[in-house]
Scaffold this motif. Structure first.
Motif, PDB file in Angstrom:
ATOM      1  N   GLN A   1      55.762  87.178  62.913  1.00 22.78           N
ATOM      2  CA  GLN A   1      56.485  87.063  64.127  1.00 22.78           C
ATOM      3  C   GLN A   1      56.206  86.024  65.125  1.00 22.78           C
ATOM      4  OE1 GLN A   1      59.034  88.962  64.088  1.00 22.78           O
ATOM      5  NE2 GLN A   1      59.897  88.555  66.255  1.00 22.78           N
ATOM      6  N   LEU A   2      54.825  85.648  64.987  1.00 24.98           N
ATOM      7  CA  LEU A   2      54.433  84.618  65.938  1.00 24.98           C
ATOM      8  C   LEU A   2      54.697  83.527  65.779  1.00 24.98           C
ATOM      9  CD1 LEU A   2      50.887  86.344  67.232  1.00 24.98           C
ATOM     10  CD2 LEU A   2      52.774  86.082  68.557  1.00 24.98           C
ATOM     11  N   GLY A   3      55.195  83.012  64.353  1.00 23.39           N
ATOM     12  CA  GLY A   3      55.527  81.871  63.796  1.00 23.39           C
ATOM     13  C   GLY A   3      54.189  81.050  63.230  1.00 23.39           C
ATOM     14  N   TRP A   4      53.222  81.880  62.832  1.00 24.51           N
ATOM     15  CA  TRP A   4      51.936  81.229  62.595  1.00 24.51           C
ATOM     16  C   TRP A   4      52.037  81.150  60.984  1.00 24.51           C
ATOM     17  CZ3 TRP A   4      47.665  84.015  65.736  1.00 24.51           C
ATOM     18  CH2 TRP A   4      47.908  83.740  67.311  1.00 24.51           C
ATOM     19  N   ALA A   5      52.183  79.868  60.343  1.00 20.08           N
ATOM     20  CA  ALA A   5      51.990  79.652  58.892  1.00 20.08           C
ATOM     21  C   ALA A   5      50.490  80.153  58.444  1.00 20.08           C
ATOM     22  CB  ALA A   5      52.503  78.371  58.575  1.00 20.08           C
ATOM     23  N   ALA A   6      49.553  79.487  59.407  1.00 21.25           N
ATOM     24  CA  ALA A   6      48.249  79.639  58.920  1.00 21.25           C
ATOM     25  C   ALA A   6      47.487  79.824  60.463  1.00 21.25           C
ATOM     26  CB  ALA A   6      47.594  78.418  58.430  1.00 21.25           C
ATOM     27  N   PHE A   7      46.241  80.551  60.249  1.00 24.81           N
ATOM     28  CA  PHE A   7      45.643  81.261  61.503  1.00 24.81           C
ATOM     29  C   PHE A   7      44.286  81.215  61.269  1.00 24.81           C
ATOM     30  CE2 PHE A   7      47.645  84.542  59.397  1.00 24.81           C
ATOM     31  CZ  PHE A   7      46.734  85.637  59.391  1.00 24.81           C
ATOM     32  N   ASP A   8      43.518  81.228  62.359  1.00 29.74           N
ATOM     33  CA  ASP A   8      41.893  81.635  62.357  1.00 29.74           C
ATOM     34  C   ASP A   8      41.947  83.116  62.594  1.00 29.74           C
ATOM     35  OD1 ASP A   8      40.468  78.926  62.159  1.00 29.74           O
ATOM     36  OD2 ASP A   8      41.958  78.604  63.717  1.00 29.74           O
ATOM     37  N   LEU A   9      41.367  83.869  61.987  1.00 29.41           N
ATOM     38  CA  LEU A   9      41.143  85.415  61.983  1.00 29.41           C
ATOM     39  C   LEU A   9      39.700  85.592  62.342  1.00 29.41           C
ATOM     40  CD1 LEU A   9      42.613  87.740  61.569  1.00 29.41           C
ATOM     41  CD2 LEU A   9      41.936  87.764  59.242  1.00 29.41           C
ATOM     42  N   VAL A  10      39.714  86.635  63.277  1.00 33.91           N
ATOM     43  CA  VAL A  10      38.428  87.131  63.841  1.00 33.91           C
ATOM     44  C   VAL A  10      38.441  88.743  63.741  1.00 33.91           C
ATOM     45  CG1 VAL A  10      36.502  86.833  65.760  1.00 33.91           C
ATOM     46  CG2 VAL A  10      38.277  85.060  65.298  1.00 33.91           C
TER      47      VAL A  10
ATOM     48  N   LEU B   1      34.883  77.062  64.472  1.00 36.28           N
ATOM     49  CA  LEU B   1      36.381  76.467  64.549  1.00 36.28           C
ATOM     50  C   LEU B   1      36.174  74.758  64.552  1.00 36.28           C
ATOM     51  CD1 LEU B   1      38.379  78.756  66.987  1.00 36.28           C
ATOM     52  CD2 LEU B   1      37.877  79.036  64.372  1.00 36.28           C
ATOM     53  N   ARG B   2      35.413  74.597  65.449  1.00 26.56           N
ATOM     54  CA  ARG B   2      35.079  73.018  65.375  1.00 26.56           C
ATOM     55  C   ARG B   2      34.854  72.453  64.180  1.00 26.56           C
ATOM     56  NH1 ARG B   2      34.832  69.071  68.997  1.00 26.56           N
ATOM     57  NH2 ARG B   2      33.502  67.200  68.719  1.00 26.56           N
ATOM     58  N   THR B   3      33.709  73.093  63.371  1.00 30.15           N
ATOM     59  CA  THR B   3      33.293  72.539  62.257  1.00 30.15           C
ATOM     60  C   THR B   3      34.088  72.543  61.039  1.00 30.15           C
ATOM     61  OG1 THR B   3      31.054  73.525  62.605  1.00 30.15           O
ATOM     62  CG2 THR B   3      31.688  73.153  60.170  1.00 30.15           C
ATOM     63  N   HIS B   4      35.142  73.232  61.089  1.00 30.29           N
ATOM     64  CA  HIS B   4      36.331  73.394  60.353  1.00 30.29           C
ATOM     65  C   HIS B   4      37.646  72.933  60.687  1.00 30.29           C
ATOM     66  CE1 HIS B   4      33.537  75.105  57.421  1.00 30.29           C
ATOM     67  NE2 HIS B   4      33.170  76.110  58.255  1.00 30.29           N
ATOM     68  N   ASP B   5      37.514  72.183  61.853  1.00 31.01           N
ATOM     69  CA  ASP B   5      38.650  71.715  62.398  1.00 31.01           C
ATOM     70  C   ASP B   5      39.732  70.810  61.649  1.00 31.01           C
ATOM     71  OD1 ASP B   5      40.188  71.391  64.969  1.00 31.01           O
ATOM     72  OD2 ASP B   5      39.814  69.199  64.934  1.00 31.01           O
ATOM     73  N   GLU B   6      39.149  70.287  60.223  1.00 27.21           N
ATOM     74  CA  GLU B   6      39.932  69.886  59.361  1.00 27.21           C
ATOM     75  C   GLU B   6      40.973  70.787  59.071  1.00 27.21           C
ATOM     76  OE1 GLU B   6      36.455  71.408  56.841  1.00 27.21           O
ATOM     77  OE2 GLU B   6      36.858  70.355  58.888  1.00 27.21           O
ATOM     78  N   PHE B   7      40.757  72.068  58.823  1.00 24.97           N
ATOM     79  CA  PHE B   7      41.650  72.938  58.308  1.00 24.97           C
ATOM     80  C   PHE B   7      43.009  73.123  59.522  1.00 24.97           C
ATOM     81  CE2 PHE B   7      37.764  73.665  56.109  1.00 24.97           C
ATOM     82  CZ  PHE B   7      38.404  74.232  54.739  1.00 24.97           C
ATOM     83  N   ALA B   8      42.801  72.544  60.538  1.00 20.64           N
ATOM     84  CA  ALA B   8      43.965  72.741  61.611  1.00 20.64           C
ATOM     85  C   ALA B   8      44.884  71.734  61.236  1.00 20.64           C
ATOM     86  CB  ALA B   8      43.306  72.756  62.923  1.00 20.64           C
ATOM     87  N   THR B   9      46.269  71.929  61.506  1.00 22.65           N
ATOM     88  CA  THR B   9      47.172  70.930  61.283  1.00 22.65           C
ATOM     89  C   THR B   9      47.264  69.783  62.629  1.00 22.65           C
ATOM     90  OG1 THR B   9      48.957  72.033  62.611  1.00 22.65           O
ATOM     91  CG2 THR B   9      48.417  72.354  60.331  1.00 22.65           C
ATOM     92  N   ALA B  10      47.514  68.586  62.389  1.00 21.36           N
ATOM     93  CA  ALA B  10      47.728  67.912  63.320  1.00 21.36           C
ATOM     94  C   ALA B  10      48.259  68.307  64.843  1.00 21.36           C
ATOM     95  CB  ALA B  10      48.404  66.585  62.972  1.00 21.36           C
ATOM     96  N   ALA B  11      49.091  69.017  64.643  1.00 20.69           N
ATOM     97  CA  ALA B  11      49.746  69.560  65.746  1.00 20.69           C
ATOM     98  C   ALA B  11      49.068  70.526  66.796  1.00 20.69           C
ATOM     99  CB  ALA B  11      51.069  70.457  65.154  1.00 20.69           C
TER     100      ALA B  11
END
Length: 293
Positions: A88-97, A273-283
């Motif tokens: 519903q939030l429009g998140w195709a991928a997300f960090d989960l805590v 999150l910073r360590t795995h920033d490559e998993f984030a999209t450029a947007a």
């Protein structure tokens, strides 16, 4: 931090939200007996570093998603809620805590939907497979988990927890949770049906099937004074993660990590999150340097 209503097929979830709408999406899942408010310090820290952070009140805690049957709180429904909310939030991928029960849901979600979960951070709760194995072999963990069996009794459990101005419920926070937050949790769970819904998580029965290893980048944070989860399951969690894994131990901290050690946890989360920033999209907005611990 503002309030947000998230409509899904199961009902409307209440949530706290902060950060730029186009920021890196992060979903925070609370446990028992708390609400999304447990993450307020982490919400502020993540939003300040460019993340879009949402912390929903989960099934039973949101009044408009409060089914009455314990069976409606099985793990598969809780995982479906995560996917519905993020969809519903429009998140195709997300960090989960996740913390406590939210941590269990986070483990199951990362296992069931690895393509959706960019990174995983779990606080306190060991991998369900590690916990199940330890319950069979470790007397210490069996003793720690006894309450899970006791709380299946109904309605005696609710009556006991709410008696004498919720004396037993208040005692859970044991001075480790800020007073205003503890009072907010007590008010929330004292409303008709709320505590029963929260306890239905314990009454829902076993998961529909086994859980396997998780292969997303994972940070697991465990504290030495956690009364619910002992060292055996915490150590064994490593065996259930195939992806990049970091295990952090907080000395002298109780189960209530997000509120008892907020700056330490926020720092660890930002580093992860910073360590795995490559998993984030450029947007998504890149993270700034996290604060020093």
């Amino acid at each position: 931090m503002t309030e947000l209503s998230i409509p899904t097929a199961a009902g409307v979830f209440d949530a706290l939200v902060a950060g730029p709408p186009d920021g890196r999406p992060v979903l925070l899942l609370h446990g028992f007996p708390q609400t999304g408010l447990v993450w307020r310090r982490q919400i502020a820290a993540l939003a300040a570093h460019g993340c879009r952070v949402v912390a929903p009140d989960q099934r039973g805690y949101s009044p408009r998603v409060r089914p009455q049957r314990p069976d409606d709180y099985r793990v598969n429904h809780l995982v479906d809620d995560v996917i519905a909310i993020t969809g519903q939030l429009g998140w195709a991928a997300f960090d989960l805590v996740g913390h406590d029960w939210g941590g269990a849901v986070a483990w199951w979600t990362a296992h069931a939907h690895p393509g959706r979960v960019r990174t995983l951070t779990v606080v306190s709760t060991p991998h369900p497979g590690a916990l199940a194995a330890t319950l069979r072999t470790d007397q210490d963990q069996r003793a720690r988990s006894r309450y899970m069996i006791d709380w299946r009794e109904t309605p005696a459990t609710e009556e006991r927890m709410l008696a004498h101005d919720a004396q037993e419920l208040r005692a859970f926070y044991a001075g480790k949770v800020p007073r205003d937050s503890a009072e907010a949790y007590v008010r929330h769970l004292s409303r008709p049906g709320a505590l029963t819904a929260a306890l239905n998580w314990y009454r829902a029965g076993r998961p529909d099937g086994p859980i396997g290893v998780v292969d997303v980048p994972t940070l697991y944070v465990w504290s030495t004074q956690d009364s619910a989860f002992g060292p055996a399951a915490a150590r064994d969690t490593r065996q259930w993660v195939d992806g990049p894994y970091r295990f952090e131990i907080l000395q002298g901290v109780s189960h209530w990590v997000p509120e008892e050690a907020p700056e330490t946890l926020s720092g660890l989360l930002l580093e992860h999150l910073r360590t795995h920033d490559e998993f984030a999209t450029a947007a998504h907005t890149p993270l700034d340097d996290p604060p020093k611990r």
